[in-house]
Design an enzyme around this catalytic site. Structure first.
Site, PDB file in Angstrom:
ATOM      1  N   GLY A  55       0.834  -1.195   0.000  1.00  0.00           N
ATOM      2  CA  GLY A  55       0.000   0.000   0.000  1.00  0.00           C
ATOM      3  C   GLY A  55       0.865   1.239   0.000  1.00  0.00           C
ATOM      4  N   GLN A 132       5.179   0.201   7.104  1.00  0.00           N
ATOM      5  CA  GLN A 132       4.914  -1.230   6.896  1.00  0.00           C
ATOM      6  C   GLN A 132       5.910  -2.031   7.717  1.00  0.00           C
ATOM      7  OE1 GLN A 132       3.624  -3.957   6.087  1.00  0.00           O
ATOM      8  NE2 GLN A 132       2.010  -3.616   4.623  1.00  0.00           N
ATOM      9  N   MET A 179      -0.056 -10.775  -4.338  1.00  0.00           N
ATOM     10  CA  MET A 179       0.609 -11.750  -3.481  1.00  0.00           C
ATOM     11  C   MET A 179       0.169 -13.168  -3.824  1.00  0.00           C
ATOM     12  SD  MET A 179       1.212  -9.940   0.152  1.00  0.00           S
ATOM     13  CE  MET A 179      -0.466  -9.616   0.691  1.00  0.00           C
ATOM     14  N   ASN A 244     -14.973 -18.175 -11.214  1.00  0.00           N
ATOM     15  CA  ASN A 244     -15.275 -17.532  -9.948  1.00  0.00           C
ATOM     16  C   ASN A 244     -15.187 -18.560  -8.824  1.00  0.00           C
ATOM     17  OD1 ASN A 244     -16.651 -16.357  -7.662  1.00  0.00           O
ATOM     18  ND2 ASN A 244     -17.360 -14.768  -9.082  1.00  0.00           N
ATOM     19  N   GLN A 265      -6.760 -16.963  -1.717  1.00  0.00           N
ATOM     20  CA  GLN A 265      -6.155 -15.634  -1.634  1.00  0.00           C
ATOM     21  C   GLN A 265      -6.847 -14.623  -2.542  1.00  0.00           C
ATOM     22  OE1 GLN A 265      -1.957 -14.738  -1.121  1.00  0.00           O
ATOM     23  NE2 GLN A 265      -1.530 -16.863  -0.546  1.00  0.00           N
ATOM     24  N   ALA A 268     -10.533 -10.953  -0.118  1.00  0.00           N
ATOM     25  CA  ALA A 268     -11.775 -10.932   0.659  1.00  0.00           C
ATOM     26  C   ALA A 268     -11.766  -9.853   1.733  1.00  0.00           C
ATOM     27  CB  ALA A 268     -11.999 -12.307   1.286  1.00  0.00           C
ATOM     28  N   TYR A 275     -13.292  -8.621  -4.390  1.00  0.00           N
ATOM     29  CA  TYR A 275     -13.930  -9.927  -4.563  1.00  0.00           C
ATOM     30  C   TYR A 275     -15.081  -9.826  -5.566  1.00  0.00           C
ATOM     31  CZ  TYR A 275     -15.530 -14.579  -3.212  1.00  0.00           C
ATOM     32  OH  TYR A 275     -15.856 -15.920  -3.208  1.00  0.00           O
ATOM     33  N   TYR A 324      -5.679 -17.922   4.672  1.00  0.00           N
ATOM     34  CA  TYR A 324      -4.321 -17.401   4.482  1.00  0.00           C
ATOM     35  C   TYR A 324      -4.227 -15.905   4.793  1.00  0.00           C
ATOM     36  CZ  TYR A 324       0.494 -17.776   3.113  1.00  0.00           C
ATOM     37  OH  TYR A 324       1.865 -17.792   3.165  1.00  0.00           O
ATOM     38  N   CYS A 412      15.508 -17.733   3.456  1.00  0.00           N
ATOM     39  CA  CYS A 412      15.033 -19.071   3.798  1.00  0.00           C
ATOM     40  C   CYS A 412      14.722 -19.151   5.277  1.00  0.00           C
ATOM     41  CB  CYS A 412      16.001 -20.157   3.347  1.00  0.00           C
ATOM     42  SG  CYS A 412      17.609 -20.091   4.053  1.00  0.00           S
TER      43      CYS A 412
HETATM   44  N1  LIG Z   1       0.780 -13.170   5.270  1.00  0.00           N
HETATM   45  C1  LIG Z   1      -0.504 -13.104   4.986  1.00  0.00           C
HETATM   46  O1  LIG Z   1      -1.323 -13.225   5.868  1.00  0.00           O
HETATM   47  C2  LIG Z   1      -0.934 -12.905   3.578  1.00  0.00           C
HETATM   48  C3  LIG Z   1      -0.031 -13.159   2.549  1.00  0.00           C
HETATM   49  C4  LIG Z   1      -0.479 -13.016   1.235  1.00  0.00           C
HETATM   50  C5  LIG Z   1      -1.788 -12.614   0.980  1.00  0.00           C
HETATM   51  N2  LIG Z   1      -2.638 -12.349   1.995  1.00  0.00           N
HETATM   52  C6  LIG Z   1      -4.035 -11.919   1.700  1.00  0.00           C
HETATM   53  O2  LIG Z   1      -4.464 -12.539   0.513  1.00  0.00           O
HETATM   54  C7  LIG Z   1      -5.306 -11.657  -0.236  1.00  0.00           C
HETATM   55  C8  LIG Z   1      -4.795 -11.487  -1.643  1.00  0.00           C
HETATM   56  O3  LIG Z   1      -3.664 -10.638  -1.703  1.00  0.00           O
HETATM   57  P1  LIG Z   1      -3.185 -10.053  -3.107  1.00  0.00           P
HETATM   58  O4  LIG Z   1      -2.069  -9.074  -2.824  1.00  0.00           O
HETATM   59  O5  LIG Z   1      -2.900 -11.194  -4.023  1.00  0.00           O
HETATM   60  O6  LIG Z   1      -4.496  -9.251  -3.574  1.00  0.00           O
HETATM   61  P2  LIG Z   1      -4.971  -8.804  -5.054  1.00  0.00           P
HETATM   62  O7  LIG Z   1      -6.129  -7.914  -4.823  1.00  0.00           O
HETATM   63  O8  LIG Z   1      -3.800  -8.329  -5.827  1.00  0.00           O
HETATM   64  O9  LIG Z   1      -5.484 -10.170  -5.724  1.00  0.00           O
HETATM   65  C9  LIG Z   1      -6.755 -10.765  -5.477  1.00  0.00           C
HETATM   66  C10 LIG Z   1      -7.130 -11.570  -6.695  1.00  0.00           C
HETATM   67  O10 LIG Z   1      -8.341 -12.286  -6.450  1.00  0.00           O
HETATM   68  C11 LIG Z   1      -9.112 -12.268  -7.664  1.00  0.00           C
HETATM   69  N3  LIG Z   1     -10.529 -12.511  -7.312  1.00  0.00           N
HETATM   70  C12 LIG Z   1     -11.375 -11.657  -6.701  1.00  0.00           C
HETATM   71  N4  LIG Z   1     -12.572 -12.228  -6.522  1.00  0.00           N
HETATM   72  C13 LIG Z   1     -12.501 -13.460  -7.071  1.00  0.00           C
HETATM   73  C14 LIG Z   1     -13.442 -14.519  -7.186  1.00  0.00           C
HETATM   74  N5  LIG Z   1     -14.682 -14.426  -6.710  1.00  0.00           N
HETATM   75  N6  LIG Z   1     -13.018 -15.656  -7.791  1.00  0.00           N
HETATM   76  C15 LIG Z   1     -11.765 -15.765  -8.283  1.00  0.00           C
HETATM   77  N7  LIG Z   1     -10.836 -14.777  -8.184  1.00  0.00           N
HETATM   78  C16 LIG Z   1     -11.220 -13.642  -7.565  1.00  0.00           C
HETATM   79  C17 LIG Z   1      -8.859 -10.907  -8.239  1.00  0.00           C
HETATM   80  O11 LIG Z   1      -9.149 -10.877  -9.624  1.00  0.00           O
HETATM   81  C18 LIG Z   1      -7.360 -10.696  -7.931  1.00  0.00           C
HETATM   82  O12 LIG Z   1      -6.537 -11.136  -8.981  1.00  0.00           O
HETATM   83  C19 LIG Z   1      -5.357 -10.378   0.544  1.00  0.00           C
HETATM   84  O13 LIG Z   1      -6.534 -10.376   1.333  1.00  0.00           O
HETATM   85  C20 LIG Z   1      -4.136 -10.447   1.409  1.00  0.00           C
HETATM   86  O14 LIG Z   1      -4.244  -9.689   2.599  1.00  0.00           O
HETATM   87  C21 LIG Z   1      -2.230 -12.501   3.283  1.00  0.00           C
END
Ligand SMILES: NC(=O)c1ccc[n+]([C@@H]2O[C@H](COP(=O)([O-])OP(=O)(O)OC[C@H]3O[C@@H](n4cnc5c(N)ncnc54)[C@H](O)[C@@H]3O)[C@@H](O)[C@H]2O)c1
Ligand SMILES: NC(=O)c1ccc[n+]([C@@H]2O[C@H](COP(=O)([O-])OP(=O)(O)OC[C@H]3O[C@@H](n4cnc5c(N)ncnc54)[C@H](O)[C@@H]3O)[C@@H](O)[C@H]2O)c1
Lengths: 567, 567
Positions: A55, A132, A179, A244, A265, A268, A275, A324, A412
């Site tokens: 962010g 961060q 991610m 979806n 991931q 949400a 989402y 996750y 690692c």
């Molecule tokens: N350490 C951790 O706890 C950790 C690590 C990685 C990611 N995360 C979490 O995982 C989530 C994803 O992170 P990101 O950076 O990849 O986000 P992002 O917004 O870049 O990616 C989300 C993806 O989900 C897809 N999507 C949305 N709704 C969908 C649906 N209904 N069906 C299929 N695909 C759908 C979107 O098109 C997008 O590509 C975030 O909530 C993040 O906080 C947490």
């Protein structure tokens, strides 16, 4: 009020390579190079705005502050320490050779005022920045970190449920975003196949291009056929399915299909933007976000509830199912899925046992800028840790499949004992000239002893101590006392303002004997605070680890205590 | 869950005196003695419950933890560091000779959970304790501290409004309770007379017995006559008037009587238990607190509004009028007194200019237990600071009128430059044998660079940075890096959980050369962080002080910076 510049399109920052110093020693050259490396266009998300990742996670408050940090580091003496307050250099003090050269505090607010509103108000006034985790503490190394974290989680699921072997197994997930796009690479590195449901074609294309993803499928039958074929041969194949997740997950349940591991991931955590509701086109979602945001949120959360119900079905079939960190369970709960939290978050379920032994995202970077230096350390790690096939596999695969971003670096997961051994070995390699220049060694703030974050890293601690932040503060104080090269204390990383407190540390292996002494202390004490924190919470693994490693924990009972006070 | 004992009536703790060590060096003997001293019956409010002061401010979490801290300190080596988490010893780590011997984190909670409810839940579970400020960081020295803080405030009002001379002036106040009872002594020490309105006869008696208060009056005419007589002669006399401040303050306004300074220390922060409504008897208040608490609160706040209106009248007459941290302005505001905050809090009005020069509650204690050691340091302070008559006066009066509690100790407000000079001088006196044993030197957490507390110490900072807590965290990290003997990070002291973050430090002068080096660094750097913090906020006094003292502040401009990076 002095002028501050947050956007400067002229800036092109790149860390110097090689052995010519612009600071007075490697101990001050190192933070200088790592600060610059964090803002390298190959590393940072928006380098012109000083934003590294996450962010608005910044490396310095503004360009004036950046310039002053650079100038301060260049003139800093061997017995001086620079203080950085939310990305601004505020003081230089006389300390001593064994003290840190830089001390950093980022984004900290008195709790009652610790909200995004107050933060943004102060940030706009030029009084703060959001640090961060590794952005403001100058040890971010690009996407290798997220690949490795995900890899480590999958490997741990494999260890726990599949005797350590994921060959022929497959993982179902949703989301191939910023991610989440690391998932297919992490899965195949861990030896598993993956079916990833993603609703945006462009996201699938992107992952194919970077070779993080192997194949693309346009319908479920095709995808399942690919997965079936790969798993039958014991091969690891990743497939991106355009679809979806709120439709595909329940369809798989209906068809009686059993993945081996289930997770998700999608974004949400952000029901308005993150989402896609079931049955909606991308266009419709885009339009509705403008015209009727509340309706989008309702529809998205409704679909999440459907997806979570399918995940619960998998969970009840005995399939390892994990959240996750995207908060999808909370959203489903709010839509009336009362048992949404029946399947666990990934930290308490899989990462905590690692934390109990001080294992976490250890990382290092080559200040020479030469990839060979990292390859040599890779070889040394394998030599020193012969009994860890997953680690060897990671090192091989990382070399093959992950491009360096900025200064060559490696991550690692290793724990108490091993971290100090590796650090001393690297220092020796610098001393003998085997490596071209010193190595910096650090870690994420998401680590065993360095974070209090009740919605993630310290979720569901077994003694209920989730919210107690004495621990990361002690970690920072101890790393300072032990002689880390820079130490940081942050607030709000990962989960946002108000929700976490955490500490960073980085130490330089410059090949000297003094560095060896500091490395031994810091790379022992730092993971040891994690073992201590988990032992104090009652985790048996941690208590056993403390005993094995001879930690002195006065309140754990004489068995675990080297110099027990109960005698 | 191990057994924990919070109440033990058998315990009678007293610090050892003399030069026989039970720990391995003075650096570990010192925290041992100071911990014990905090729990001395002559010092602590409820020693059997480990409560030192400030409601439930404890020195250790429970008696088991206390015993383990003592045992740990006795066995601690010269290169080891003990970690204390909310009053419980949790680890002993190898560091080095110049590192602190003890690192402490008390009562810290991740902001979103930083409430009294959550704290009490964790406290009941045995996972935390409330450290207040100097209770959990082992440098409380009894009521001398509050007398001195109040003295310093009155002296500062005198400097600002009366050319530094309070002879013939008188102060109007309310409340002679636990802390407020220090007011009459502080006033007469500062050379002013005082009329203190107190509604409980027993409180007035108590202050007469301890000689903190000179006289008692039963009606206003008598009281005013006494004050008139004393001020006419230029004498300083304190008079306790039995009465209700909500009646007496407006009556004085009606009569056109002009005090020279107006303040208040009734317990307005607690409208149910701390403030007697006008026209009520003590008995009625007692009964109503049981039968109709809401009515008591309403009546008390109504009376506070009346008292504040009178204070506003005095303020408008040009009389220095100050809130002494009891929240009475807030209560009046809630009752509709829209201009309640027209008169200032004592920190922004009078203490901040001192903070800008690093001046704050510096204190030291004689580990020998011998009062002569303190008298010798008193003499030395006078010798080293010849140009400060208020300081000399304080030292003379303190010796005459304040009894030592526990280990003999002294407090006086000195700033950047002087603190290091005094520390080095004391160390020299230990080295030559002039003092019988080492001296510990510390301060309150309420100090120039060590606290973020937007309702008190950092109220109304001129740049709006009240809530930013990077500063106290940097203070603790820097003191650790500089070699203080123990360092602490606390949350919630003074104003309660959620409302403050603050740091403590104590350093031992054991007469060695190594101690001299550490003393010079720590006693310079610690107040310097206060000057830095106020210079950063734009206070001219602080910017000038930084310049005079040659501080290196990279963002303040080349004039104030010894090694400015702007060249
Ligand atoms: N350490 C951790 O706890 C950790 C690590 C990685 C990611 N995360 C979490 O995982 C989530 C994803 O992170 P990101 O950076 O990849 O986000 P992002 O917004 O870049 O990616 C989300 C993806 O989900 C897809 N999507 C949305 N709704 C969908 C649906 N209904 N069906 C299929 N695909 C759908 C979107 O098109 C997008 O590509 C975030 O909530 C993040 O906080 C947490
Ligand atoms: N550093 C600071 O900011 C600081 C320092 C000292 C005290 N304080 C504040 O001052 C207040 C007093 O502290 P304390 O420890 O003395 O409290 P306390 O409760 O021991 O004493 C309050 C006294 O006020 C008297 N009182 C109550 N209502 C009265 C009335 N209407 N008229 C006259 N007398 C009345 C009570 O009888 C009692 O003796 C608290 O709110 C405290 O927080 C702040």
């Amino acid at each position: 009020m002095p002028a501050i510049t947050r956007l400067d399109n002229e800036r092109k920052i790149k860390s110097p390579h090689g052995t010519t110093l612009s600071a007075k020693s490697w101990l001050t050259e190192a933070p200088l190079r790592m600060l610059m490396n964090n803002l390298d266009a190959a590393v940072a998300e928006k380098p012109q705005e000083l934003v590294v990742y996450g962010g608005i996670g910044r490396a310095a408050r503004d360009w004036e502050s950046y310039d002053r940090i650079v100038a301060s580091l260049r003139s800093l003496e061997a017995d001086e320490t620079l203080l950085v307050q939310s990305g601004k250099p505020v003081g230089i003090f006389r300390t001593h050779a064994d003290a840190p050269r830089v001390l950093i505090a980022n984004s900290n607010l008195v709790p009652h005022w610790a909200t995004w509103e107050k933060f943004h108000e102060l940030d706009r006034k030029g009084l703060m920045m959001y640090g961060q985790m590794t952005a403001g503490s100058w040890i971010y190394i690009g996407s290798q970190g997220i690949v490795q974290g995900t890899y480590e989680t999958f490997v741990e699921v494999g260890r726990r449920h599949f005797g350590g072997n994921l060959a022929g197994k497959w993982i179902l997930t949703g989301g191939l975003g910023g991610m989440g796009g690391a998932q297919p690479l992490a899965a195949t590195m861990a030896g598993a196949s993956m079916l990833a449901v993603e609703c945006q074609p462009s996201r699938i294309e992107r992952r194919l291009e970077t070779r993080y993803l192997d194949r693309r499928a346009d319908d479920l039958d095709q995808a399942l056929a690919m997965i079936r074929e790969a798993t039958a041969k014991g091969e690891a194949l990743s497939v991106g399915l355009l679809g979806n997740a709120a439709e595909i997950f329940p369809e798989l349940v209906r068809r009686g299909i059993r993945p081996d591991i289930v997770t998700d991931q999608t974004s949400a955590h952000d029901p308005l933007n993150g989402y896609l509701p079931a049955g909606w086109s991308l266009d419709k979602a885009e339009r509705m976000r403008q015209s009727d945001p509340e309706a989008v949120i309702q529809a998205a959360k409704q679909s999440m509830a459907v997806q979570v119900k399918a995940m619960l079905d998998f969970h009840r079939m005995g399939i390892p199912t994990l959240d996750y960190g995207n908060n999808i369970r909370q959203m489903a709960l709010e839509m009336g899925v009362a048992d949404a939290f029946d399947f666990p978050g990934f930290v308490p379920a899989y990462i905590r046992p690692l934390f109990c032994r001080g294992i976490g995202p250890f990382r290092w970077a080559a200040l020479s800028g030469d990839p060979e230096d990292i390859y040599k350390t890779d070889a040394r790690v394998k030599q020193l840790m012969p009994g860890n096939p997953h680690l060897h596999n990671w090192l091989d695969m990382a070399r093959k499949r992950i491009q360096f971003q900025g200064l060559p670096a490696r991550i690692c997961w290793v724990g108490l004992g091993d971290r100090a051994r590796l650090g001393l070995a690297f220092n020796e390699m610098v001393a003998t000239g085997e490596l071209k220049a010193p190595i910096v060694i650090g870690r994420d703030h998401l680590d065993s002893g360095s974070v209090a974050s009740p919605n993630r890293e310290t979720e569901a601690m077994q003694d209920g101590s989730d919210a107690i932040s004495d621990w990361p503060l002690l970690n920072a104080l101890l790393n300072t006392a032990s002689g880390a090269t820079w130490v940081s204390l942050h607030h709000g990383g990962g989960v946002g303002i108000g929700f976490s407190q955490h500490a960073g540390m980085v130490i330089v292996a410059d090949g000297t004997k003094e560095a060896a002494r500091r490395l031994e202390r810091v790379l022992t004490n730092d993971p040891a605070t994690g073992v201590m924190r988990h032992a104090d919470a009652g985790y048996e693994i941690a208590i056993d680890c403390a005993k094995e490693q001879g930690l002195k924990l006065p309140s754990i009972g004489s068995s675990a205590s080297g110099s027990s006070p109960h005698r």
